[in-house]
Motif scaffolding. Structure first.
Motif, PDB file in Angstrom:
ATOM      1  N   SER A 171      44.885   3.855  -9.992  1.00  0.00           N
ATOM      2  CA  SER A 171      44.080   4.920 -10.603  1.00  0.00           C
ATOM      3  C   SER A 171      43.562   5.889  -9.542  1.00  0.00           C
ATOM      4  N   GLU A 172      43.118   5.343  -8.404  1.00  0.00           N
ATOM      5  CA  GLU A 172      42.683   6.189  -7.287  1.00  0.00           C
ATOM      6  C   GLU A 172      43.873   6.933  -6.700  1.00  0.00           C
ATOM      7  N   ALA A 173      44.989   6.223  -6.576  1.00  0.00           N
ATOM      8  CA  ALA A 173      46.185   6.827  -5.993  1.00  0.00           C
ATOM      9  C   ALA A 173      46.609   8.059  -6.778  1.00  0.00           C
ATOM     10  N   ARG A 174      46.596   7.981  -8.099  1.00  0.00           N
ATOM     11  CA  ARG A 174      47.047   9.127  -8.886  1.00  0.00           C
ATOM     12  C   ARG A 174      46.154  10.344  -8.648  1.00  0.00           C
ATOM     13  N   ARG A 175      44.847  10.122  -8.556  1.00  0.00           N
ATOM     14  CA  ARG A 175      43.938  11.237  -8.265  1.00  0.00           C
ATOM     15  C   ARG A 175      44.260  11.835  -6.897  1.00  0.00           C
ATOM     16  N   GLU A 176      44.558  10.974  -5.922  1.00  0.00           N
ATOM     17  CA  GLU A 176      44.873  11.450  -4.577  1.00  0.00           C
ATOM     18  C   GLU A 176      46.215  12.178  -4.534  1.00  0.00           C
ATOM     19  N   PHE A 177      47.177  11.694  -5.295  1.00  0.00           N
ATOM     20  CA  PHE A 177      48.460  12.401  -5.371  1.00  0.00           C
ATOM     21  C   PHE A 177      48.261  13.798  -5.958  1.00  0.00           C
ATOM     22  N   ALA A 178      47.430  13.902  -6.959  1.00  0.00           N
ATOM     23  CA  ALA A 178      47.144  15.207  -7.556  1.00  0.00           C
ATOM     24  C   ALA A 178      46.493  16.127  -6.529  1.00  0.00           C
ATOM     25  N   GLU A 179      45.608  15.574  -5.702  1.00  0.00           N
ATOM     26  CA  GLU A 179      44.954  16.394  -4.675  1.00  0.00           C
ATOM     27  C   GLU A 179      45.966  16.877  -3.637  1.00  0.00           C
ATOM     28  N   LEU A 180      46.936  16.027  -3.287  1.00  0.00           N
ATOM     29  CA  LEU A 180      47.953  16.458  -2.325  1.00  0.00           C
ATOM     30  C   LEU A 180      48.784  17.598  -2.911  1.00  0.00           C
ATOM     31  N   ARG A 181      49.137  17.470  -4.191  1.00  0.00           N
ATOM     32  CA  ARG A 181      49.896  18.545  -4.849  1.00  0.00           C
ATOM     33  C   ARG A 181      49.104  19.849  -4.855  1.00  0.00           C
ATOM     34  N   GLN A 182      47.816  19.768  -5.145  1.00  0.00           N
ATOM     35  CA  GLN A 182      46.965  20.954  -5.153  1.00  0.00           C
ATOM     36  C   GLN A 182      46.839  21.553  -3.751  1.00  0.00           C
ATOM     37  N   LEU A 184      49.154  21.392  -1.419  1.00  0.00           N
ATOM     38  CA  LEU A 184      50.412  22.093  -1.143  1.00  0.00           C
ATOM     39  C   LEU A 184      50.430  23.451  -1.836  1.00  0.00           C
ATOM     40  N   ASP A 185      49.897  23.520  -3.042  1.00  0.00           N
ATOM     41  CA  ASP A 185      49.815  24.802  -3.751  1.00  0.00           C
ATOM     42  C   ASP A 185      48.992  25.812  -2.946  1.00  0.00           C
ATOM     43  N   LYS A 186      47.883  25.351  -2.373  1.00  0.00           N
ATOM     44  CA  LYS A 186      47.048  26.232  -1.537  1.00  0.00           C
ATOM     45  C   LYS A 186      47.802  26.667  -0.290  1.00  0.00           C
ATOM     46  N   LEU A 187      48.554  25.734   0.287  1.00  0.00           N
ATOM     47  CA  LEU A 187      49.304  26.025   1.506  1.00  0.00           C
ATOM     48  C   LEU A 187      50.327  27.131   1.265  1.00  0.00           C
ATOM     49  N   ARG A 188      50.951  27.098   0.101  1.00  0.00           N
ATOM     50  CA  ARG A 188      51.964  28.111  -0.214  1.00  0.00           C
ATOM     51  C   ARG A 188      51.372  29.522  -0.278  1.00  0.00           C
ATOM     52  N   GLN A 189      50.112  29.624  -0.641  1.00  0.00           N
ATOM     53  CA  GLN A 189      49.493  30.936  -0.840  1.00  0.00           C
ATOM     54  C   GLN A 189      49.474  31.768   0.437  1.00  0.00           C
ATOM     55  N   ASN A 190      49.363  31.111   1.603  1.00  0.00           N
ATOM     56  CA  ASN A 190      49.300  31.834   2.870  1.00  0.00           C
ATOM     57  C   ASN A 190      50.524  31.621   3.745  1.00  0.00           C
ATOM     58  N   ALA A 191      51.541  30.976   3.197  1.00  0.00           N
ATOM     59  CA  ALA A 191      52.727  30.676   3.995  1.00  0.00           C
ATOM     60  C   ALA A 191      53.631  31.898   4.120  1.00  0.00           C
ATOM     61  N   PRO A 192      54.222  32.128   5.296  1.00  0.00           N
ATOM     62  CA  PRO A 192      55.153  33.255   5.452  1.00  0.00           C
ATOM     63  C   PRO A 192      56.415  33.073   4.606  1.00  0.00           C
ATOM     64  N   GLU A 193      56.835  31.810   4.412  1.00  0.00           N
ATOM     65  CA  GLU A 193      57.990  31.516   3.557  1.00  0.00           C
ATOM     66  C   GLU A 193      57.611  30.400   2.581  1.00  0.00           C
ATOM     67  N   PRO A 194      56.869  30.737   1.536  1.00  0.00           N
ATOM     68  CA  PRO A 194      56.413  29.694   0.607  1.00  0.00           C
ATOM     69  C   PRO A 194      57.536  28.905  -0.037  1.00  0.00           C
ATOM     70  N   SER A 195      58.721  29.500  -0.137  1.00  0.00           N
ATOM     71  CA  SER A 195      59.843  28.813  -0.779  1.00  0.00           C
ATOM     72  C   SER A 195      60.298  27.585   0.007  1.00  0.00           C
ATOM     73  N   LEU A 196      59.931  27.499   1.290  1.00  0.00           N
ATOM     74  CA  LEU A 196      60.289  26.336   2.098  1.00  0.00           C
ATOM     75  C   LEU A 196      59.401  25.133   1.794  1.00  0.00           C
ATOM     76  N   LEU A 197      58.221  25.386   1.275  1.00  0.00           N
ATOM     77  CA  LEU A 197      57.237  24.315   1.073  1.00  0.00           C
ATOM     78  C   LEU A 197      57.463  23.653  -0.285  1.00  0.00           C
ATOM     79  N   THR A 198      58.448  22.767  -0.303  1.00  0.00           N
ATOM     80  CA  THR A 198      58.865  22.152  -1.565  1.00  0.00           C
ATOM     81  C   THR A 198      58.587  20.657  -1.641  1.00  0.00           C
ATOM     82  N   GLU A 199      58.243  20.032  -0.509  1.00  0.00           N
ATOM     83  CA  GLU A 199      58.270  18.569  -0.474  1.00  0.00           C
ATOM     84  C   GLU A 199      56.882  17.920  -0.522  1.00  0.00           C
ATOM     85  N   LEU A 200      56.780  16.913  -1.380  1.00  0.00           N
ATOM     86  CA  LEU A 200      55.609  16.037  -1.442  1.00  0.00           C
ATOM     87  C   LEU A 200      56.115  14.609  -1.276  1.00  0.00           C
TER      88      LEU A 200
END
Length: 229
Positions: A171-182, A184-200
């Protein structure tokens, strides 16, 4: 005793079911068989059963397996998933498909330097300590955004996403996985090539189904394939 082949079949069926529940395609999730502490013969058995991606955590053991006669000539896709010290980067840089556990900008810079010496481009992930446990490596979810800013400009390497090891409780793990996904979404916003940031890279034998539900693109499975160490 179950065979590695039958274990792989069972894991793949579980992956397919988790993808169905998540409304995702099976080919969106890469299964990495965590072969650390396992023999080259066991890796060969998994290879013969169709597995191609393998994860190692210890540099010396990894180097021995790369040279193992049982695996000679096989185009194994090796992922280095353990903690990597800067002084060990040079030993693996030309032998890996991806480095998962970069937890310092200085290590990313060393990877860039050594990749350049081999005229390579190496993919890597930044490790994030989403469980905030003091015993684990990784950036905090906030500090990884700043670290990535320094990493984007490094030559001969490509930042492809994030990885984590979650808390033991699903149950904790799923919340943490969701935070990692979020994150990565933030990381894409300022990335020079957001299309490269595909992996979790998230999810292991005990929680990979939760990880798939939260968007994992790589899951790292050891025990469920090879048995207890």
């Amino acid at each position: 005793m179950e065979s590695i082949s039958s274990n792989l079949t069972a894991v793949r069926e579980q992956i397919a079911e988790a993808c169905r529940k998540a409304g995702r395609r099976e080919d969106e999730v890469t299964l990495i068989a965590v072969s650390k502490t396992k023999s080259a013969a066991a890796i060969r058995e998994a290879w013969d059963a169709g597995q191609r991606e393998f994860g190692e955590s210890y540099v010396q053991e990894f180097l021995e397996k790369v040279e193992a006669p049982e695996l000679s000539g096989l185009p194994v896709s090796w992922h280095f998933i353990g903690h990597l010290q800067s002084n060990k980067v040079r030993q693996i840089v030309d032998k890996v498909t991806m480095v998962h556990g970069i937890d310092k900008v200085s290590t990313a810079k060393e990877l860039s330097k050594r990749a350049g010496q081999h005229d390579l481009t190496v993919d890597y992930l930044l490790e994030v300590n989403v469980s905030r446990e003091s015993t684990k490596y990784g950036f905090s979810p906030d500090s990884v955004l700043q670290a990535a800013e320094e990493c984007f400009a490094l030559p001969n390497v490509r930042l492809r996403g994030l990885m984590t090891i979650a808390s033991p409780a699903p149950s904790e793990a799923r919340r943490e996985f969701a935070e990692l996904r979020q994150t990565l979404d933030k990381l894409r916003q300022n990335a020079p090539e957001p299309s490269l940031l595909t992996e979790l890279s998230m999810g292991m034998s005990g929680d990979f189904e939760e990880a798939i539900l939260e968007g994992a693109t790589m899951i790292r499975i050891g025990t469920a394939i090879f048995g207890w160490r």
